[in-house]
Design a protein around this motif. Structure first.
Motif, PDB file in Angstrom:
ATOM      1  N   UNK A 170      42.130 -75.279  71.670  1.00  0.00           N
ATOM      2  CA  UNK A 170      40.803 -75.915  72.121  1.00  0.00           C
ATOM      3  C   UNK A 170      40.912 -77.426  71.504  1.00  0.00           C
ATOM      4  N   UNK A 171      40.853 -78.625  72.272  1.00  0.00           N
ATOM      5  CA  UNK A 171      41.093 -79.874  72.121  1.00  0.00           C
ATOM      6  C   UNK A 171      39.740 -80.401  71.260  1.00  0.00           C
ATOM      7  N   UNK A 172      39.994 -81.248  70.332  1.00  0.00           N
ATOM      8  CA  UNK A 172      38.938 -81.667  69.683  1.00  0.00           C
ATOM      9  C   UNK A 172      37.708 -82.113  70.605  1.00  0.00           C
ATOM     10  N   UNK A 173      36.497 -81.911  70.146  1.00  0.00           N
ATOM     11  CA  UNK A 173      35.262 -82.554  70.935  1.00  0.00           C
ATOM     12  C   UNK A 173      35.009 -81.651  72.282  1.00  0.00           C
ATOM     13  N   UNK A 174      35.927 -80.989  72.758  1.00  0.00           N
ATOM     14  CA  UNK A 174      35.755 -80.236  74.107  1.00  0.00           C
ATOM     15  C   UNK A 174      34.341 -79.381  74.197  1.00  0.00           C
ATOM     16  N   UNK A 175      34.451 -78.341  73.179  1.00  0.00           N
ATOM     17  CA  UNK A 175      33.359 -77.636  73.371  1.00  0.00           C
ATOM     18  C   UNK A 175      31.815 -78.141  73.207  1.00  0.00           C
ATOM     19  N   UNK A 176      31.948 -79.140  72.334  1.00  0.00           N
ATOM     20  CA  UNK A 176      30.589 -79.865  71.870  1.00  0.00           C
ATOM     21  C   UNK A 176      30.507 -80.693  73.200  1.00  0.00           C
ATOM     22  N   UNK A 177      31.282 -81.215  73.838  1.00  0.00           N
ATOM     23  CA  UNK A 177      30.865 -82.227  74.949  1.00  0.00           C
ATOM     24  C   UNK A 177      30.387 -81.433  76.263  1.00  0.00           C
TER      25      UNK A 177
ATOM     26  N   UNK B 112      36.468 -73.272  53.648  1.00  0.00           N
ATOM     27  CA  UNK B 112      35.227 -73.103  53.228  1.00  0.00           C
ATOM     28  C   UNK B 112      34.511 -74.548  52.712  1.00  0.00           C
ATOM     29  N   UNK B 113      35.555 -75.502  52.685  1.00  0.00           N
ATOM     30  CA  UNK B 113      34.968 -76.898  52.257  1.00  0.00           C
ATOM     31  C   UNK B 113      34.143 -77.546  53.146  1.00  0.00           C
ATOM     32  N   UNK B 114      34.273 -77.259  54.620  1.00  0.00           N
ATOM     33  CA  UNK B 114      33.504 -77.600  55.511  1.00  0.00           C
ATOM     34  C   UNK B 114      32.170 -77.333  55.473  1.00  0.00           C
ATOM     35  N   UNK B 115      31.947 -76.006  54.696  1.00  0.00           N
ATOM     36  CA  UNK B 115      30.498 -75.335  54.413  1.00  0.00           C
ATOM     37  C   UNK B 115      29.573 -75.928  53.538  1.00  0.00           C
ATOM     38  N   UNK B 116      30.220 -77.090  52.850  1.00  0.00           N
ATOM     39  CA  UNK B 116      29.434 -77.530  51.729  1.00  0.00           C
ATOM     40  C   UNK B 116      28.042 -77.947  52.272  1.00  0.00           C
ATOM     41  N   UNK B 117      27.238 -77.646  51.626  1.00  0.00           N
ATOM     42  CA  UNK B 117      25.715 -77.939  51.883  1.00  0.00           C
ATOM     43  C   UNK B 117      25.282 -77.495  53.188  1.00  0.00           C
ATOM     44  N   UNK B 118      25.760 -76.489  53.529  1.00  0.00           N
ATOM     45  CA  UNK B 118      25.481 -76.017  54.920  1.00  0.00           C
ATOM     46  C   UNK B 118      24.364 -75.056  54.926  1.00  0.00           C
ATOM     47  N   UNK B 119      24.184 -74.319  56.028  1.00  0.00           N
ATOM     48  CA  UNK B 119      22.822 -73.173  56.246  1.00  0.00           C
ATOM     49  C   UNK B 119      23.493 -71.730  56.286  1.00  0.00           C
TER      50      UNK B 119
ATOM     51  N   UNK C 107      46.858 -72.758  61.689  1.00  0.00           N
ATOM     52  CA  UNK C 107      46.530 -73.605  60.704  1.00  0.00           C
ATOM     53  C   UNK C 107      45.213 -74.072  61.245  1.00  0.00           C
ATOM     54  N   UNK C 108      44.069 -74.031  60.287  1.00  0.00           N
ATOM     55  CA  UNK C 108      42.932 -74.301  60.425  1.00  0.00           C
ATOM     56  C   UNK C 108      42.621 -75.817  59.643  1.00  0.00           C
ATOM     57  N   UNK C 109      42.090 -76.747  60.240  1.00  0.00           N
ATOM     58  CA  UNK C 109      41.528 -77.864  59.550  1.00  0.00           C
ATOM     59  C   UNK C 109      40.670 -77.573  58.530  1.00  0.00           C
ATOM     60  N   UNK C 110      40.707 -77.947  57.155  1.00  0.00           N
ATOM     61  CA  UNK C 110      39.835 -77.648  56.154  1.00  0.00           C
ATOM     62  C   UNK C 110      38.424 -78.260  56.609  1.00  0.00           C
ATOM     63  N   UNK C 111      38.253 -78.895  57.210  1.00  0.00           N
ATOM     64  CA  UNK C 111      36.870 -79.345  57.557  1.00  0.00           C
ATOM     65  C   UNK C 111      36.517 -78.895  59.036  1.00  0.00           C
ATOM     66  N   UNK C 112      37.118 -77.960  59.482  1.00  0.00           N
ATOM     67  CA  UNK C 112      36.724 -77.257  60.705  1.00  0.00           C
ATOM     68  C   UNK C 112      35.480 -76.976  60.897  1.00  0.00           C
ATOM     69  N   UNK C 113      34.871 -76.640  59.981  1.00  0.00           N
ATOM     70  CA  UNK C 113      33.639 -75.896  60.128  1.00  0.00           C
ATOM     71  C   UNK C 113      32.368 -76.768  59.842  1.00  0.00           C
ATOM     72  N   UNK C 114      32.849 -77.947  59.415  1.00  0.00           N
ATOM     73  CA  UNK C 114      31.781 -79.060  58.982  1.00  0.00           C
ATOM     74  C   UNK C 114      30.749 -79.190  59.990  1.00  0.00           C
TER      75      UNK C 114
ATOM     76  N   UNK D 186      46.169 -71.000  67.708  1.00  0.00           N
ATOM     77  CA  UNK D 186      46.658 -71.278  66.481  1.00  0.00           C
ATOM     78  C   UNK D 186      46.534 -72.495  65.712  1.00  0.00           C
ATOM     79  N   UNK D 187      46.283 -73.668  66.120  1.00  0.00           N
ATOM     80  CA  UNK D 187      45.769 -74.652  65.479  1.00  0.00           C
ATOM     81  C   UNK D 187      44.648 -75.143  65.942  1.00  0.00           C
ATOM     82  N   UNK D 188      43.859 -75.624  64.928  1.00  0.00           N
ATOM     83  CA  UNK D 188      42.691 -76.605  65.268  1.00  0.00           C
ATOM     84  C   UNK D 188      42.465 -77.753  64.669  1.00  0.00           C
ATOM     85  N   UNK D 189      41.871 -78.693  65.271  1.00  0.00           N
ATOM     86  CA  UNK D 189      41.571 -80.137  64.721  1.00  0.00           C
ATOM     87  C   UNK D 189      40.310 -80.137  63.756  1.00  0.00           C
ATOM     88  N   UNK D 190      40.203 -81.255  63.271  1.00  0.00           N
ATOM     89  CA  UNK D 190      39.105 -81.263  62.511  1.00  0.00           C
ATOM     90  C   UNK D 190      37.843 -81.268  63.294  1.00  0.00           C
ATOM     91  N   UNK D 191      37.935 -81.653  64.583  1.00  0.00           N
ATOM     92  CA  UNK D 191      36.683 -81.926  65.629  1.00  0.00           C
ATOM     93  C   UNK D 191      36.705 -80.804  66.727  1.00  0.00           C
TER      94      UNK D 191
END
Ligand SMILES: *[C@@H]1O[C@H](CO)[C@@H](O)[C@H](O)[C@H]1NC(C)=O
Ligand SMILES: *[C@@H]1O[C@H](CO)[C@@H](O)[C@H](O)[C@H]1NC(C)=O
Length: 219
Positions: free
Chosen positions: A90-97, A176-183, A138-145, A113-118
Motif C-alpha cells: 500500500x503505497x504511502x498516501x494512496x488510501x488517504x488520497x 503503539x508509539x504512533x498512538x500517543x495522545x490518540x483516541x 515490517x511496520x513503521x513505528x509511526x504507521x498509526x499516527x 509485508x511492509x508499510x511506510x510511515x504514511x
C-alpha cells in the motif's frame, strides 16, 4: 503475563481491562453490515466500481483476488472491505488520497509485508482498523499516527514460534508509539507471535489515551 500488565496499569493510574479472548461477534456484525450494502444504488451512482460490490458509502471487495488497492470505488465510501485478497503493498498516501472519508477498513488476510510511515496518512476519520500481521513484515513505528480518530484496532497474526529478528517481532508493539495522545479505546492483537514481549515503554505511549481494553488472545 496478564497479571503483570494489570499491575503495571494500575500503578500508572489507568482504568484498563485485559482480556484473553476476542469478541467475534463484533467482526461478524461488521461483515453483515457490508453485505447489506445496496449494489443497485451503486450502478446508478458509480459505473466504475469494477471488481467490488459498491454502494454510496460502502465497498465490499472481499475475496476477489485483488492485488492492489482498487482506485475506482465511490470516493466518499466510509467502509472498505478488502478482506481476503492478495494485496502486497500500500503505497504511502494512496488510501488517504482516494478514500479520505473511511471510517472502517478491513485489510485482514492480505499479503501486506511492509508499510511506510504514511500508509494511512489522510485517514483522519478512520475509527476501525482490521489488519493481518504477516510474519516477517515490517511496520513503521509511526504507521498509526495519522489515525486521529481511531477507536478500535484489530490485528490478526499468523501465530507460531518466532525465529526472526527482534525488529520484526516487535514491529506491531512498537507501532503503539504512533498512538500517543490518540483516541484509541480498544486494541486486539490476536495470535500475533510467540514469544510476545511487552515492555514498559509500550505502555507509556498510552499515558494520555483513554484506552479501555487490550486483548491479547492466543499469544
Ligand atoms: C462526496 O462528498 C462531498 C462532500 O460531502 C460531496 O460534495 C460530493 O458530492 C460527494 N460525492 C459523491 C460522488 O457522492
Ligand atoms: C502528547 O501530549 C502531551 C501533553 O499535551 C505533549 O506534551 C506531547 O508532546 C504529546 N505527544 C505527541 C507525540 O503528540
Amino acid at each position: 503475563m496478564e497479571s503483570f500488565i494489570l499491575i503495571l496499569f494500575l500503578s500508572m493510574g489507568f482504568n484498563l481491562t485485559v482480556h484473553g479472548e476476542v469478541n467475534k461477534q463484533e467482526i461478524g456484525g461488521f461483515n453483515q453490515n457490508i453485505y447489506n450494502g445496496r449494489s443497485d444504488v451503486a450502478k446508478t451512482i458509480d459505473q466504475s466500481c469494477q471488481k467490488c460490490k459498491c454502494s454510496l458509502l460502502t465497498a465490499d471487495c472481499s475475496s476477489r483476488k485483488i492485488e492492489s488497492l482498487p482506485l475506482d470505488l465511490p470516493q466518499n465510501i466510509t467502509t472498505l472491505n478488502l478482506y481476503d485478497n492478495y494485496i502486497t503493498a500500500l503505497p504511502d498516501f494512496l488510501l488517504g488520497r482516494y478514500y479520505k472519508n473511511l471510517q472502517t477498513l478491513d485489510m485482514r488476510e492480505n499479503k501486506l509485508s511492509t508499510t511506510g510511515q504514511y500508509t494511512f496518512q489522510g485517514l483522519g476519520k478512520l475509527l476501525n482498523l482490521h489488519i493481518t500481521w504477516k510474519r516477517g513484515s515490517i511496520m513503521h513505528p509511526l504507521l498509526l499516527k495519522p489515525l486521529k480518530e481511531i477507536q478500535i484496532i484489530d490485528v490478526n497474526g499468523e501465530g507460531g514460534n518466532f525465529k526472526g529478528n527482534e525488529i520484526e517481532r516487535d514491529a506491531w508493539l512498537n507501532a503503539f508509539e504512533g498512538l500517543q495522545n490518540s483516541t484509541i479505546e480498544k486494541i486486539t492483537y490476536k495470535q500475533v507471535i510467540f514469544p510476545f514481549i511487552l515492555k514498559e515503554k509500550h505502555f507509556t505511549y498510552f499515558k494520555n489515551c483513554q484506552l479501555k481494553e487490550l486483548h491479547l488472545p492466543h499469544n
